[in-house]
Design a protein around this motif. Structure first.
Motif, PDB file in Angstrom:
ATOM      1  N   PHE A 240       0.831  -1.196   0.000  1.00 33.10           N
ATOM      2  CA  PHE A 240       0.000   0.000   0.000  1.00 33.10           C
ATOM      3  C   PHE A 240       0.872   1.256   0.000  1.00 33.10           C
ATOM      4  CE2 PHE A 240      -1.978  -3.045   3.089  1.00 33.10           C
ATOM      5  CZ  PHE A 240      -2.962  -3.532   2.246  1.00 33.10           C
ATOM      6  N   GLY A 241       0.394   2.290  -0.645  1.00 34.02           N
ATOM      7  CA  GLY A 241       1.009   3.593  -0.496  1.00 34.02           C
ATOM      8  C   GLY A 241       0.288   4.368   0.602  1.00 34.02           C
TER       9      GLY A 241
ATOM     10  N   LEU B 207      -1.371   8.193   1.907  1.00 33.42           N
ATOM     11  CA  LEU B 207      -1.941   9.476   1.493  1.00 33.42           C
ATOM     12  C   LEU B 207      -2.114  10.342   2.735  1.00 33.42           C
ATOM     13  CD1 LEU B 207      -3.390  11.334  -0.609  1.00 33.42           C
ATOM     14  CD2 LEU B 207      -5.514  10.152   0.007  1.00 33.42           C
ATOM     15  N   HIS B 208      -1.522  11.530   2.700  1.00 35.95           N
ATOM     16  CA  HIS B 208      -1.713  12.462   3.802  1.00 35.95           C
ATOM     17  C   HIS B 208      -2.526  13.650   3.323  1.00 35.95           C
ATOM     18  CE1 HIS B 208       0.013  15.531   6.893  1.00 35.95           C
ATOM     19  NE2 HIS B 208      -1.150  15.047   7.280  1.00 35.95           N
ATOM     20  N   VAL B 209      -3.650  13.889   3.985  1.00 36.36           N
ATOM     21  CA  VAL B 209      -4.417  15.090   3.693  1.00 36.36           C
ATOM     22  C   VAL B 209      -3.910  16.165   4.645  1.00 36.36           C
ATOM     23  CG1 VAL B 209      -6.692  16.104   3.487  1.00 36.36           C
ATOM     24  CG2 VAL B 209      -6.379  13.680   3.012  1.00 36.36           C
ATOM     25  N   ASP B 210      -3.163  17.094   4.076  1.00 31.86           N
ATOM     26  CA  ASP B 210      -2.419  18.079   4.863  1.00 31.86           C
ATOM     27  C   ASP B 210      -3.249  19.357   4.962  1.00 31.86           C
ATOM     28  OD1 ASP B 210      -0.684  19.972   5.822  1.00 31.86           O
ATOM     29  OD2 ASP B 210       0.983  19.395   4.510  1.00 31.86           O
ATOM     30  N   THR B 211      -3.609  19.719   6.188  1.00 33.71           N
ATOM     31  CA  THR B 211      -4.434  20.924   6.358  1.00 33.71           C
ATOM     32  C   THR B 211      -3.614  22.202   6.172  1.00 33.71           C
ATOM     33  OG1 THR B 211      -3.994  21.095   8.730  1.00 33.71           O
ATOM     34  CG2 THR B 211      -5.892  19.776   8.061  1.00 33.71           C
ATOM     35  N   GLY B 212      -2.287  22.073   6.194  1.00 30.50           N
ATOM     36  CA  GLY B 212      -1.446  23.264   6.168  1.00 30.50           C
ATOM     37  C   GLY B 212      -1.223  23.842   7.547  1.00 30.50           C
ATOM     38  N   HIS B 213      -1.919  23.278   8.527  1.00 28.38           N
ATOM     39  CA  HIS B 213      -1.774  23.729   9.913  1.00 28.38           C
ATOM     40  C   HIS B 213      -1.272  22.584  10.775  1.00 28.38           C
ATOM     41  CE1 HIS B 213      -5.009  27.116   9.433  1.00 28.38           C
ATOM     42  NE2 HIS B 213      -3.846  27.427   8.884  1.00 28.38           N
ATOM     43  N   ASN B 214      -0.302  21.876  10.253  1.00 28.45           N
ATOM     44  CA  ASN B 214       0.174  20.722  11.002  1.00 28.45           C
ATOM     45  C   ASN B 214       1.254  21.107  11.982  1.00 28.45           C
ATOM     46  OD1 ASN B 214      -1.140  18.213   9.983  1.00 28.45           O
ATOM     47  ND2 ASN B 214      -0.494  19.131   8.049  1.00 28.45           N
ATOM     48  N   PHE B 215       1.374  20.283  13.029  1.00 26.87           N
ATOM     49  CA  PHE B 215       2.477  20.457  13.952  1.00 26.87           C
ATOM     50  C   PHE B 215       3.766  20.050  13.242  1.00 26.87           C
ATOM     51  CE2 PHE B 215      -1.277  19.779  16.539  1.00 26.87           C
ATOM     52  CZ  PHE B 215      -1.128  20.729  17.534  1.00 26.87           C
ATOM     53  N   PRO B 216       4.772  20.909  13.271  1.00 27.41           N
ATOM     54  CA  PRO B 216       6.007  20.586  12.554  1.00 27.41           C
ATOM     55  C   PRO B 216       6.639  19.280  13.045  1.00 27.41           C
ATOM     56  CG  PRO B 216       6.088  22.822  13.491  1.00 27.41           C
ATOM     57  CD  PRO B 216       4.788  22.228  13.893  1.00 27.41           C
TER      58      PRO B 216
ATOM     59  N   GLU C  88      12.242   5.665   6.465  1.00 27.23           N
ATOM     60  CA  GLU C  88      12.739   4.455   7.117  1.00 27.23           C
ATOM     61  C   GLU C  88      12.227   3.186   6.434  1.00 27.23           C
ATOM     62  OE1 GLU C  88      12.223   2.265  11.425  1.00 27.23           O
ATOM     63  OE2 GLU C  88      11.735   4.404  11.277  1.00 27.23           O
ATOM     64  N   HIS C  89      10.967   3.210   6.000  1.00 26.20           N
ATOM     65  CA  HIS C  89      10.368   2.016   5.413  1.00 26.20           C
ATOM     66  C   HIS C  89      10.236   2.110   3.891  1.00 26.20           C
ATOM     67  CE1 HIS C  89       9.453   0.467   9.387  1.00 26.20           C
ATOM     68  NE2 HIS C  89       8.964   1.660   9.703  1.00 26.20           N
ATOM     69  N   SER C  90      10.890   3.101   3.303  1.00 26.59           N
ATOM     70  CA  SER C  90      10.853   3.293   1.839  1.00 26.59           C
ATOM     71  C   SER C  90       9.419   3.266   1.310  1.00 26.59           C
ATOM     72  CB  SER C  90      11.666   2.205   1.132  1.00 26.59           C
ATOM     73  OG  SER C  90      12.930   2.083   1.711  1.00 26.59           O
ATOM     74  N   LEU C  91       8.550   4.046   1.934  1.00 25.79           N
ATOM     75  CA  LEU C  91       7.147   4.054   1.541  1.00 25.79           C
ATOM     76  C   LEU C  91       6.887   5.134   0.502  1.00 25.79           C
ATOM     77  CD1 LEU C  91       5.904   3.756   5.209  1.00 25.79           C
ATOM     78  CD2 LEU C  91       5.625   1.985   3.479  1.00 25.79           C
ATOM     79  N   ARG C  92       5.781   4.994  -0.209  1.00 27.32           N
ATOM     80  CA  ARG C  92       5.346   6.032  -1.143  1.00 27.32           C
ATOM     81  C   ARG C  92       4.336   6.919  -0.405  1.00 27.32           C
ATOM     82  NH1 ARG C  92       2.095   2.952  -4.419  1.00 27.32           N
ATOM     83  NH2 ARG C  92       2.617   1.208  -3.088  1.00 27.32           N
ATOM     84  N   LEU C  93       4.582   8.202  -0.381  1.00 24.84           N
ATOM     85  CA  LEU C  93       3.668   9.133   0.289  1.00 24.84           C
ATOM     86  C   LEU C  93       3.176  10.169  -0.706  1.00 24.84           C
ATOM     87  CD1 LEU C  93       2.467  10.441   2.970  1.00 24.84           C
ATOM     88  CD2 LEU C  93       4.498  11.889   2.914  1.00 24.84           C
ATOM     89  N   GLN C  94       1.858  10.326  -0.766  1.00 17.33           N
ATOM     90  CA  GLN C  94       1.281  11.427  -1.531  1.00 17.33           C
ATOM     91  C   GLN C  94       0.672  12.396  -0.543  1.00 17.33           C
ATOM     92  OE1 GLN C  94      -1.323  10.431  -4.828  1.00 17.33           O
ATOM     93  NE2 GLN C  94      -0.829   8.283  -4.437  1.00 17.33           N
ATOM     94  N   VAL C  95       0.721  13.657  -0.891  1.00 13.89           N
ATOM     95  CA  VAL C  95       0.137  14.663  -0.017  1.00 13.89           C
ATOM     96  C   VAL C  95      -0.951  15.412  -0.783  1.00 13.89           C
ATOM     97  CG1 VAL C  95       0.569  16.714   1.368  1.00 13.89           C
ATOM     98  CG2 VAL C  95       2.300  14.909   1.258  1.00 13.89           C
ATOM     99  N   ALA C  96      -2.153  15.418  -0.228  1.00 12.93           N
ATOM    100  CA  ALA C  96      -3.242  16.240  -0.765  1.00 12.93           C
ATOM    101  C   ALA C  96      -3.351  17.452   0.150  1.00 12.93           C
ATOM    102  CB  ALA C  96      -4.547  15.463  -0.789  1.00 12.93           C
ATOM    103  N   SER C  97      -3.128  18.626  -0.411  1.00 12.68           N
ATOM    104  CA  SER C  97      -2.925  19.797   0.430  1.00 12.68           C
ATOM    105  C   SER C  97      -4.115  20.746   0.415  1.00 12.68           C
ATOM    106  CB  SER C  97      -1.669  20.518  -0.050  1.00 12.68           C
ATOM    107  OG  SER C  97      -1.701  21.866   0.327  1.00 12.68           O
ATOM    108  N   VAL C  98      -4.657  21.001   1.591  1.00 16.86           N
ATOM    109  CA  VAL C  98      -5.750  21.957   1.723  1.00 16.86           C
ATOM    110  C   VAL C  98      -5.284  23.351   1.273  1.00 16.86           C
ATOM    111  CG1 VAL C  98      -7.227  23.148   3.399  1.00 16.86           C
ATOM    112  CG2 VAL C  98      -6.907  20.682   3.575  1.00 16.86           C
ATOM    113  N   GLN C  99      -4.023  23.683   1.625  1.00 21.13           N
ATOM    114  CA  GLN C  99      -3.493  25.004   1.252  1.00 21.13           C
ATOM    115  C   GLN C  99      -3.530  25.204  -0.266  1.00 21.13           C
ATOM    116  OE1 GLN C  99      -2.423  27.313   3.713  1.00 21.13           O
ATOM    117  NE2 GLN C  99      -2.700  28.621   1.913  1.00 21.13           N
TER     118      GLN C  99
END
Lengths: 480, 311
Positions: free
Chosen positions: B69-70, B72-81, B93-104
């Protein structure tokens, strides 16, 4: 048939090799039942009990559930505050604990329960998953849904009314789904003067009926959910009752009955293959053991092909083990490079199930559209889905008096009946009486994927299956 | 069906797993069912504790192979750093595929408008459902638990969503035994909740048992916060504090991490897992009741958002 009201089945709870240190420092046990001796110093990690409630609208089921959650201190303050607020705004004096379990807008607006809700609570001894099934309209399918994953059902009876049609229906569904443990909670004892004779008469009548249906164990407890008698705290009004409270019983009843009657079964979910320097040629068959146990070196047969091989390794989520048991999720490695894929079933060669294309089963129809003979459906059995046709609807069962109605023509929503299914491919189906996992299946509408029917292979009630033909009325009524 | 004599060895030997082992086995079964039945599954991953546990289970389910599985992060733009940093560490670390869907991005393009209260949680629904449509995901894993919220208590493990991602509680399929029905029409998808039967305490006990790493904001630390709507919010570029909201330094931790604008901290001295578990065991507040403003908008705000396609 097993005798009723045994406190235990004689088996002790077997602790797993993995002796996890309990880290919870939460609620202390409210009951005062004795500690298991071996566990006195270093208690075994908490076990999990899944149970369901059954009760009709006025039996006080919501009150019982509310009190169980409330008195075991499992209702967080903010939820209780929300319930108090909602109760006040409806003009109710006391918090309506039923609102704890009615979570949807329509439920709150109409004051009805639409659907099964799952509730979670814990004591120091055990974690509980409660399938809270509504007693309203879509009654039978909801109770079937809740009971399908339950090891125990609490059947509620109003002490003033005794065993009524609805009570018999609850007992019948619990028996049909082979829920191994049944608790009869005789509620509203405060309204019958906490009379022992009233309780005893109801308990005897229910136990006799449940025994006839093949329910192996009934525990009867006199309670007042409203006043809190014998729910979490022992009652001071019923000195004649020496048994546990409802919560104490839930905490201490032995669990793990799920697959005790079936040889080992392993439906293959997914094939894990890997070729890396570390794992040059890894091929494992991932799945959850549906019944029994597997060990390294064991000779096994893969169905439906019927080919035989041996287990060379068992990986328990990253750790190599010699033996694994239901319901552990593991990965099996086999000696030969057989063509094994999702949907296959691995079983010990000595006790492999037969495969069949003709399934006789008891079903509960859960969809609103009726089930008719000739219907083209999908059968989902374990990890395999195959095409099938409904060959015959043999009978429909009236759950109140258990009378079969032959050749009903179709099954409507909430109907229970006996059917014959012909599958396009052979399936290794066990009797539901032997294995709730490999004896159950779904019928699915191939057109839109809707779940139509819950199926249980074999005879409807334990009391009638494979026993001596017994009394004439039994054989006539139940030999489908 | 076999004769009973052949099975004598197994009969009467019930296997009783601990509650954590039982929940783990069930979750792994759910991951493998999805891998076996769906074409394009994806895991929603925020870097919060539930999604971290979910990923841990997914990795265990397919070990020694990588999880199929890949993320998906839905990023509000107001995330804790700290959470984003942890997210990226885990992905690497786990060589994963990450996609970001950005509210901003949606706001910048004018496709979404900032709410007057500054809360971006409800705005996640649009980027999430667009990503599902565009990528043709047919199964979307979420870390939702039924103990979190009353509408979630009614949620199925396999929850069918229509082509608009909508949840209709009245049209849910009965879920029987462990036979999950993942059938869906083209355009529809299934939300899958492997942690349905877990409680907040189960999640923490499992994190402790498995030694799973978490962003440090879950543990007590000194932090600049200000009070809004009865909650301690972290000051930051997202829009707080206002002039009449004085900033204080407090010893706090987070029970849940989401959008900074609506996720509150709790006063705490719990600096390690044992202390956190002790604190949660004693707490009389749910994690959402204590710290999530978005659920306080109305009595049915979670249900309403879920109907629109929220997770």
């Amino acid at each position: 048939m097993t005798s009723t009201t045994e406190q235990t089945t004689g088996t002790t709870e077997q602790r797993t090799a993995d002796t996890e240190q309990p880290t919870g420092t939460g609620d202390q046990p409210t009951g005062t039942a004795e500690q298991p001796t071996a566990a006195a110093e270093q208690p075994a990690a908490a076990t999990l009990l899944r149970f369901a409630t059954a009760g009709s609208v006025d039996d006080g089921k919501s009150t019982l559930v509310g009190r169980l959650l409330h008195d075991s201190k499992s209702v967080p303050a903010d939820q209780l505050e929300a319930v108090e607020h909602a109760s006040r705004s409806r003009g109710q004096d006391a918090p309506d604990l039923a609102l704890l379990t009615d979570g949807l807008r329509a439920e709150r607006e109409q004051g009805i329960t639409i659907d099964v809700a799952y509730r979670y609570f814990a004591t120091a001894r055990r974690r509980f998953i409660l399938a809270d099934t509504p007693g309203h309209v879509q009654y039978t399918r909801n109770m079937v849904t809740g009971a399908s994953t339950a090891e125990l059902t609490v059947v509620l009876v109003d002490a003033r009314n005794g065993v009524v049609e609805q009570t018999r229906r609850h007992a019948a569904v619990a028996a049909l789904l082979r829920v191994p443990l049944v608790v009869l909670a005789v509620n509203k004892m405060d309204l019958v003067g906490y009379a022992e004779e009233t309780f005893a008469a109801i308990a005897d009548e229910f136990t006799a009926y449940a025994t006839k249906l093949g329910v192996p164990e009934v525990a009867a407890i006199p309670i007042s959910a409203l006043r809190g008698d014998n729910v979490v705290e022992p009652s001071s009004h019923m000195d004649w009752y020496g048994g546990p409270t409802v919560l104490e019983h839930l905490e201490t009843v032995p669990v793990g009955h799920e697959t005790a009657g079936c040889p080992a079964r392993f439906p293959v979910q997914y094939v894990i293959r890997l070729q890396t320097p570390e794992h040059p040629d890894y091929r494992g068959y991932a799945g959850q053991i549906a019944a029994g146990s597997f060990r390294v070196g064991q000779e096994v047969t893969v169905l439906p092909s019927g080919r035989t091989t041996a287990v060379t390794g068992i990986d328990l989520l990253g750790e190599s083990v010699d033996v694994a048991r239901s319901p552990q999720s593991v990965t099996l490695r086999l000696a030969d490079q057989l063509d094994v894929s999702r949907g296959d079933l691995i079983a010990p060669t000595a006790s492999a199930p037969a495969v069949t294309q003709d399934i006789e089963a008891t079903v509960c129809h859960v969809a609103d559209r009726p089930l008719t003979p000739g219907a083209r459906v999908l059968v989902k059995h374990a990890t395999r889905t195959v095409r099938a046709i409904v060959k015959d609807i043999v009978s429909r069962v009236a759950l109140d008096d258990l009378s079969p109605c032959p050749a009903p023509g179709s099954l409507a929503a909430n109907d229970i009946g006996q059917v014959v299914i012909r599958t396009a491919e052979p399936l290794p189906v066990d009797g539901y009486a032997d294995s709730r996992r490999t004896g159950s299946f779904l019928l699915i509408d191939p057109a839109d994927g809707a779940t139509l029917t819950a199926g249980m292979a074999g005879h409807a009630f334990a009391g009638q299956a494979a026993e001596e033909p017994a009394k004439a009325e039994d054989a006539e009524g139940w030999d489908f | 069906m076999t004769s009973s004599t052949a099975v004598a060895e197994e009969v009467g030997r019930p296997c009783v797993l601990t509650h954590l082992d039982a929940l783990e086995s069930e979750a792994v079964h759910i991951f493998r069912e999805v891998a076996g039945e769906f074409e394009r599954p994806v895991i929603l991953f925020s870097g919060g504790k539930d999604s971290i546990v979910m990923l841990h289970l997914a990795l265990k389910a397919f070990a020694p192979a990588p999880a199929p599985f890949g993320l998906l992060h839905v990023d509000t733009g107001h995330n804790f750093p700290e959470v984003l940093a942890h997210r990226d560490r885990v992905v690497a670390e786990h060589s994963l595929r990450l996609q970001v869907a950005s509210v901003q991005d949606y706001i910048d393009r004018g496709e979404l408008r900032e709410r007057p209260d500054g809360t971006r949680n409800p705005l996640q629904t649009a980027p999430l459902t667009h990503a599902i449509r565009e990528q043709r995901f047919d199964a979307v894993f979420g870390g939702g638990r039924r103990d979190e919220e009353k509408a979630r208590a009614k949620e199925r493990v396999f929850s069918l969503r229509d082509e608009f991602s909508q949840w209709d509680p009245r049209r849910q399929r009965p879920e029987l035994w462990n036979l999950y029905n993942g059938r869906h029409a083209p355009g529809e998808h299934v939300r899958v909740f492997p942690l349905s039967n877990w409680t907040e305490l189960d999640v923490w006990q499992y994190i402790a048992r498995e030694g799973i790493g978490l962003p440090e904001i879950y543990f007590a630390h000194e932090r600049e916060v200000f009070l809004r709507g009865g909650m301690w919010l972290t000051a930051g570029a997202w829009g707080g504090p206002k002039d009449d909201e004085p900033v204080q330094k407090r010893r706090v931790r987070y029970r849940t991490v989401g959008d900074m604008s609506c996720t509150g901290a709790v006063d705490s001295d719990a600096v390690d897992l044992d202390a956190v578990i002790a604190e949660i065991s004693a707490s009389r507040l749910t994690e959402r009741g204590a710290t999530r403003a978005d659920d306080r908008l109305s009595e049915t705000s979670m249900e309403d958002r879920k109907r629109e396609g929220y997770f």
